[in-house]
Design a protein around this motif. Sequence first.
Motif, short mmCIF file in Angstrom:
data_model
loop_
_atom_site.label_atom_id
_atom_site.label_comp_id
_atom_site.label_asym_id
_atom_site.label_seq_id
_atom_site.Cartn_x
_atom_site.Cartn_y
_atom_site.Cartn_z
N LEU A 54 0.93 -1.31 -0.16
CA LEU A 54 -0.02 0.19 0.17
C LEU A 54 1.00 1.15 -0.12
O LEU A 54 1.86 1.19 0.40
N GLY A 55 0.47 2.31 -0.38
CA GLY A 55 0.96 3.67 -0.32
C GLY A 55 1.01 4.56 0.93
O GLY A 55 0.40 3.88 1.93
N LYS A 56 1.83 5.29 0.97
CA LYS A 56 2.03 6.17 2.19
C LYS A 56 0.68 6.83 2.36
O LYS A 56 0.44 7.07 3.57
N GLN A 57 -0.05 7.32 1.46
CA GLN A 57 -1.28 8.08 1.75
C GLN A 57 -2.21 7.19 2.24
O GLN A 57 -3.08 7.62 2.81
N VAL A 58 -2.20 5.79 2.17
CA VAL A 58 -2.87 4.80 2.98
C VAL A 58 -2.57 4.61 4.30
O VAL A 58 -3.15 4.38 5.24
N VAL A 59 -1.30 4.13 4.15
CA VAL A 59 -0.59 3.37 5.52
C VAL A 59 -0.51 4.62 6.57
O VAL A 59 -1.02 4.31 7.72
N TYR A 60 -0.22 5.74 6.37
CA TYR A 60 -0.15 6.70 7.62
C TYR A 60 -1.25 7.00 8.16
O TYR A 60 -1.55 6.94 9.53
N PRO A 61 -2.51 7.40 7.58
CA PRO A 61 -3.73 7.60 8.09
C PRO A 61 -4.36 6.28 8.90
O PRO A 61 -4.88 6.23 9.84
N ALA A 62 -4.20 5.25 8.03
CA ALA A 62 -4.61 3.76 8.68
C ALA A 62 -3.88 3.69 10.16
O ALA A 62 -4.54 3.30 11.03
N LEU A 63 -2.52 3.75 10.06
CA LEU A 63 -1.77 3.71 11.38
C LEU A 63 -2.46 4.70 12.51
O LEU A 63 -2.83 4.05 13.63
N ASN A 64 -2.69 5.65 12.21
CA ASN A 64 -3.38 6.65 12.99
C ASN A 64 -4.75 6.24 13.47
O ASN A 64 -4.88 6.26 14.54
N LYS A 65 -5.39 5.65 12.65
CA LYS A 65 -6.80 5.24 12.98
C LYS A 65 -6.61 3.83 13.99
O LYS A 65 -7.42 3.92 14.89
N LEU A 66 -5.68 3.16 13.67
CA LEU A 66 -5.42 2.07 14.47
C LEU A 66 -4.97 2.32 15.97
O LEU A 66 -5.32 1.96 16.91
N ILE A 67 -4.03 3.45 15.88
CA ILE A 67 -3.60 4.28 17.31
C ILE A 67 -4.98 4.53 18.04
O ILE A 67 -4.96 4.22 19.29
N GLN A 68 -5.55 5.27 17.29
CA GLN A 68 -6.70 6.02 18.16
C GLN A 68 -7.87 4.77 18.45
O GLN A 68 -8.43 5.00 19.52
N SER A 69 -7.75 3.81 17.70
CA SER A 69 -8.96 2.53 18.09
C SER A 69 -8.01 1.71 19.01
O SER A 69 -8.78 0.95 19.41
N ASP A 70 -7.11 1.85 19.53
CA ASP A 70 -6.33 1.22 20.51
C ASP A 70 -5.76 -0.25 19.97
O ASP A 70 -5.66 -1.09 20.79
N PHE A 71 -5.63 -0.42 18.80
CA PHE A 71 -5.32 -1.55 18.22
C PHE A 71 -3.85 -1.68 18.10
O PHE A 71 -3.25 -2.88 18.10
N VAL A 72 -3.05 -0.43 17.91
CA VAL A 72 -1.66 -0.41 17.61
C VAL A 72 -1.09 0.35 18.72
O VAL A 72 -1.56 1.62 19.13
N ASP A 73 0.10 0.28 19.15
CA ASP A 73 1.01 1.11 19.91
C ASP A 73 2.14 1.67 19.01
O ASP A 73 2.62 1.12 17.95
N ARG A 74 2.40 2.89 19.16
CA ARG A 74 3.47 3.56 18.46
C ARG A 74 4.53 3.78 19.41
O ARG A 74 4.38 4.69 20.52
N LEU A 75 5.72 3.31 19.19
CA LEU A 75 6.94 3.42 20.00
C LEU A 75 8.08 4.08 19.44
O LEU A 75 8.38 4.18 18.20
N SER A 76 8.78 4.86 20.24
CA SER A 76 9.97 5.64 19.93
C SER A 76 11.13 4.75 19.86
O SER A 76 11.43 4.32 20.69
N ASP A 77 11.74 4.79 18.72
CA ASP A 77 13.14 4.06 18.72
C ASP A 77 14.24 5.14 18.70
O ASP A 77 14.30 5.81 18.00
N SER A 78 14.88 5.09 19.72
CA SER A 78 15.91 6.13 20.23
C SER A 78 17.16 5.84 19.29
O SER A 78 17.84 7.00 19.04
N LYS A 79 17.33 4.90 18.67
CA LYS A 79 18.58 4.53 17.87
C LYS A 79 18.56 5.30 16.62
O LYS A 79 19.19 5.68 15.95
N THR A 80 17.25 5.11 16.14
CA THR A 80 16.96 5.64 14.40
C THR A 80 16.16 6.73 14.72
O THR A 80 15.82 7.24 13.40
N SER A 81 15.52 7.23 15.65
CA SER A 81 14.67 8.36 15.86
C SER A 81 13.43 8.34 14.76
O SER A 81 13.12 9.24 14.12
#
Length: 112
Positions: A54-81
Amino acid sequence: MKRFKMTDDQNNNETIDAIMEYPLLAEKVKQVLKTLVLFDSPVSAESVINASGLGKQVVYPALNKLIQSDFVDRLSDSKTSCYLFSVKDNNIQNIIDLYHKTKIIKGINLTN
């Protein structure tokens, strides 16, 4: 809670079926969630884009929706920023449980 492994084909097939039958998510969001479930560890959005096709235009909004829906966690990777994304196993298990209950109910309705 059991972690869904990419190598566990039977578990993955059931999990993917459950996600695709889940009525409260849009189709593209389901595809992104389905892709995330296949990974054993947190992955970047770029990895989701490459694995799902899928393209970026689909994946990024979908990830945000999944975070809002509490299905996905967003973690910060300190090594790669960059942000890494992983599924919340307990919420995926809830989708699977709902899928099983729905199959039972459909089975009862078909026999009457």
